[in-house]
Design a protein around this motif. Structure first.
Motif, PDB file in Angstrom:
ATOM      1  N   VAL A  19       0.875  -1.168   0.000  1.00 14.47           N
ATOM      2  CA  VAL A  19       0.000   0.000   0.000  1.00 14.47           C
ATOM      3  C   VAL A  19       0.911   1.216   0.000  1.00 14.47           C
ATOM      4  O   VAL A  19       1.719   1.405   0.918  1.00 14.47           O
ATOM      5  N   PHE A  20       0.788   2.031  -1.024  1.00 14.47           N
ATOM      6  CA  PHE A  20       1.635   3.203  -1.136  1.00 14.47           C
ATOM      7  C   PHE A  20       1.027   4.369  -0.368  1.00 14.47           C
ATOM      8  O   PHE A  20      -0.125   4.710  -0.553  1.00 14.47           O
ATOM      9  N   ALA A  21       1.840   4.962   0.502  1.00 14.83           N
ATOM     10  CA  ALA A  21       1.422   6.156   1.232  1.00 14.83           C
ATOM     11  C   ALA A  21       1.830   7.394   0.452  1.00 14.83           C
ATOM     12  O   ALA A  21       1.129   8.399   0.467  1.00 14.83           O
ATOM     13  N   CYS A  22       2.959   7.329  -0.212  1.00 14.74           N
ATOM     14  CA  CYS A  22       3.469   8.452  -1.001  1.00 14.74           C
ATOM     15  C   CYS A  22       3.635   7.988  -2.441  1.00 14.74           C
ATOM     16  O   CYS A  22       4.513   7.175  -2.741  1.00 14.74           O
ATOM     17  N   ILE A  23       2.774   8.512  -3.294  1.00 17.90           N
ATOM     18  CA  ILE A  23       2.814   8.122  -4.703  1.00 17.90           C
ATOM     19  C   ILE A  23       3.989   8.786  -5.422  1.00 17.90           C
ATOM     20  O   ILE A  23       4.625   8.178  -6.264  1.00 17.90           O
ATOM     21  N   CYS A  24       4.295  10.036  -5.062  1.00 18.15           N
ATOM     22  CA  CYS A  24       5.378  10.766  -5.738  1.00 18.15           C
ATOM     23  C   CYS A  24       6.699  10.004  -5.705  1.00 18.15           C
ATOM     24  O   CYS A  24       7.444   9.996  -6.684  1.00 18.15           O
ATOM     25  N   ALA A  40      12.174   7.852  13.540  1.00 18.66           N
ATOM     26  CA  ALA A  40      11.537   9.013  12.909  1.00 18.66           C
ATOM     27  C   ALA A  40      10.180   9.244  13.552  1.00 18.66           C
ATOM     28  O   ALA A  40       9.368   8.320  13.625  1.00 18.66           O
ATOM     29  N   ASP A  41       9.945  10.467  14.027  1.00 15.85           N
ATOM     30  CA  ASP A  41       8.646  10.741  14.643  1.00 15.85           C
ATOM     31  C   ASP A  41       8.023  12.032  14.138  1.00 15.85           C
ATOM     32  O   ASP A  41       7.096  12.562  14.740  1.00 15.85           O
ATOM     33  N   THR A  42       8.529  12.532  13.016  1.00 17.83           N
ATOM     34  CA  THR A  42       7.920  13.684  12.357  1.00 17.83           C
ATOM     35  C   THR A  42       7.870  13.406  10.857  1.00 17.83           C
ATOM     36  O   THR A  42       8.584  12.529  10.355  1.00 17.83           O
ATOM     37  N   ILE A  43       7.057  14.169  10.162  1.00 19.39           N
ATOM     38  CA  ILE A  43       6.966  14.026   8.707  1.00 19.39           C
ATOM     39  C   ILE A  43       8.331  14.309   8.077  1.00 19.39           C
ATOM     40  O   ILE A  43       8.760  13.602   7.167  1.00 19.39           O
ATOM     41  N   ASP A  44       9.013  15.339   8.561  1.00 20.36           N
ATOM     42  CA  ASP A  44      10.335  15.673   8.008  1.00 20.36           C
ATOM     43  C   ASP A  44      11.338  14.544   8.194  1.00 20.36           C
ATOM     44  O   ASP A  44      12.116  14.238   7.289  1.00 20.36           O
ATOM     45  N   GLU A  45      11.334  13.918   9.383  1.00 21.26           N
ATOM     46  CA  GLU A  45      12.265  12.817   9.634  1.00 21.26           C
ATOM     47  C   GLU A  45      11.940  11.604   8.773  1.00 21.26           C
ATOM     48  O   GLU A  45      12.847  10.946   8.258  1.00 21.26           O
ATOM     49  N   VAL A  46      10.634  11.313   8.609  1.00 23.26           N
ATOM     50  CA  VAL A  46      10.236  10.216   7.712  1.00 23.26           C
ATOM     51  C   VAL A  46      10.691  10.540   6.296  1.00 23.26           C
ATOM     52  O   VAL A  46      11.203   9.676   5.581  1.00 23.26           O
ATOM     53  N   GLY A  47      10.546  11.797   5.897  1.00 14.14           N
ATOM     54  CA  GLY A  47      10.981  12.228   4.574  1.00 14.14           C
ATOM     55  C   GLY A  47      12.472  12.061   4.357  1.00 14.14           C
ATOM     56  O   GLY A  47      12.908  11.638   3.283  1.00 14.14           O
ATOM     57  N   CYS A  48      13.267  12.378   5.382  1.00 17.92           N
ATOM     58  CA  CYS A  48      14.724  12.218   5.268  1.00 17.92           C
ATOM     59  C   CYS A  48      15.111  10.759   5.078  1.00 17.92           C
ATOM     60  O   CYS A  48      16.044  10.453   4.333  1.00 17.92           O
ATOM     61  N   LEU A  49      14.388   9.862   5.741  1.00 21.49           N
ATOM     62  CA  LEU A  49      14.725   8.437   5.666  1.00 21.49           C
ATOM     63  C   LEU A  49      14.147   7.740   4.440  1.00 21.49           C
ATOM     64  O   LEU A  49      14.735   6.773   3.946  1.00 21.49           O
ATOM     65  N   THR A  50      12.981   8.202   3.972  1.00 19.86           N
ATOM     66  CA  THR A  50      12.298   7.463   2.905  1.00 19.86           C
ATOM     67  C   THR A  50      12.032   8.283   1.643  1.00 19.86           C
ATOM     68  O   THR A  50      11.774   7.699   0.594  1.00 19.86           O
ATOM     69  N   GLY A  51      12.014   9.586   1.774  1.00 20.84           N
ATOM     70  CA  GLY A  51      11.625  10.443   0.648  1.00 20.84           C
ATOM     71  C   GLY A  51      10.145  10.767   0.671  1.00 20.84           C
ATOM     72  O   GLY A  51       9.682  11.671  -0.025  1.00 20.84           O
ATOM     73  N   ALA A  52       9.368  10.052   1.474  1.00 21.06           N
ATOM     74  CA  ALA A  52       7.922  10.290   1.548  1.00 21.06           C
ATOM     75  C   ALA A  52       7.636  11.695   2.067  1.00 21.06           C
ATOM     76  O   ALA A  52       8.290  12.164   2.992  1.00 21.06           O
ATOM     77  N   GLY A  53       6.679  12.354   1.452  1.00 23.35           N
ATOM     78  CA  GLY A  53       6.270  13.671   1.914  1.00 23.35           C
ATOM     79  C   GLY A  53       7.122  14.809   1.408  1.00 23.35           C
ATOM     80  O   GLY A  53       6.886  15.959   1.752  1.00 23.35           O
ATOM     81  N   THR A  54       8.093  14.507   0.567  1.00 23.47           N
ATOM     82  CA  THR A  54       8.980  15.559   0.074  1.00 23.47           C
ATOM     83  C   THR A  54       8.611  16.028  -1.327  1.00 23.47           C
ATOM     84  O   THR A  54       9.313  16.852  -1.898  1.00 23.47           O
ATOM     85  N   GLY A  55       7.493  15.517  -1.842  1.00 18.32           N
ATOM     86  CA  GLY A  55       7.037  15.926  -3.167  1.00 18.32           C
ATOM     87  C   GLY A  55       5.893  16.916  -3.050  1.00 18.32           C
ATOM     88  O   GLY A  55       6.069  18.030  -2.546  1.00 18.32           O
ATOM     89  N   CYS A  56       4.718  16.481  -3.420  1.00 22.58           N
ATOM     90  CA  CYS A  56       3.556  17.379  -3.458  1.00 22.58           C
ATOM     91  C   CYS A  56       2.961  17.651  -2.083  1.00 22.58           C
ATOM     92  O   CYS A  56       2.277  18.640  -1.887  1.00 22.58           O
ATOM     93  N   GLY A  57       3.198  16.764  -1.111  1.00 24.11           N
ATOM     94  CA  GLY A  57       2.689  16.975   0.244  1.00 24.11           C
ATOM     95  C   GLY A  57       1.322  16.383   0.518  1.00 24.11           C
ATOM     96  O   GLY A  57       0.841  16.426   1.650  1.00 24.11           O
ATOM     97  N   THR A  58       0.695  15.807  -0.483  1.00 20.29           N
ATOM     98  CA  THR A  58      -0.639  15.231  -0.299  1.00 20.29           C
ATOM     99  C   THR A  58      -0.642  14.112   0.734  1.00 20.29           C
ATOM    100  O   THR A  58      -1.635  13.899   1.423  1.00 20.29           O
TER     101      THR A  58
END
Length: 82
Positions: A19-24, A40-58
Motif C-alpha cells: 500500500v503506497f502512502a506516497c505516490i510521488c 523518525a517521529d515527524t513528517i520531516d524525519e520520515v521524509g529524510c529516511l524514505t523520501g515520503a512527503g517531500t514531493g507534493c505533500g498530499t
C-alpha cells in the motif's frame, strides 16, 4: 496463461500488495513504519529516511496517521499553548 513475472502462490493464498502512502516517491506504508521504528517521529524525519512527503505533500496526513498508529500520539499534543 501464466505471467512469468507473477509470483506462484499456494492454492488459496492471496497475494499481498504494498500500500503506497506516497505516490510521488513510491514509498509504502511498511517503509514508513520501518522509518518510525528507526526513530523518525515527524513528517520531516520520515521524509529524510524514505523520501515520503517531500514531493507534493498530499501524503502528509497519512504519514502523520502512520506515525501515530506506530508509536501513539504525543501526550503533549492535546495541550494548548496560551
Amino acid at each position: 496463461m501464466v505471467s512469468l513475472t507473477s509470483p506462484i502462490l499456494p492454492i488459496g493464498a492471496e497475494e499481498v500488495r504494498p500500500v503506497f502512502a506516497c505516490i510521488c516517491h513510491a514509498v509504502t506504508e511498511d517503509q514508513i513504519g520501518s522509518a518510525v521504528d528507526s526513530g523518525a517521529d515527524t513528517i520531516d524525519e520520515v521524509g529524510c529516511l524514505t523520501g515520503a512527503g517531500t514531493g507534493c505533500g498530499t501524503c502528509h496526513d497519512r504519514i502523520e496517521e502512520l506515525i501515530e498508529l506506530r508509536c501513539g500520539a504525543c501526550p503533549l499534543a492535546a495541550l494548548q499553548v496560551a
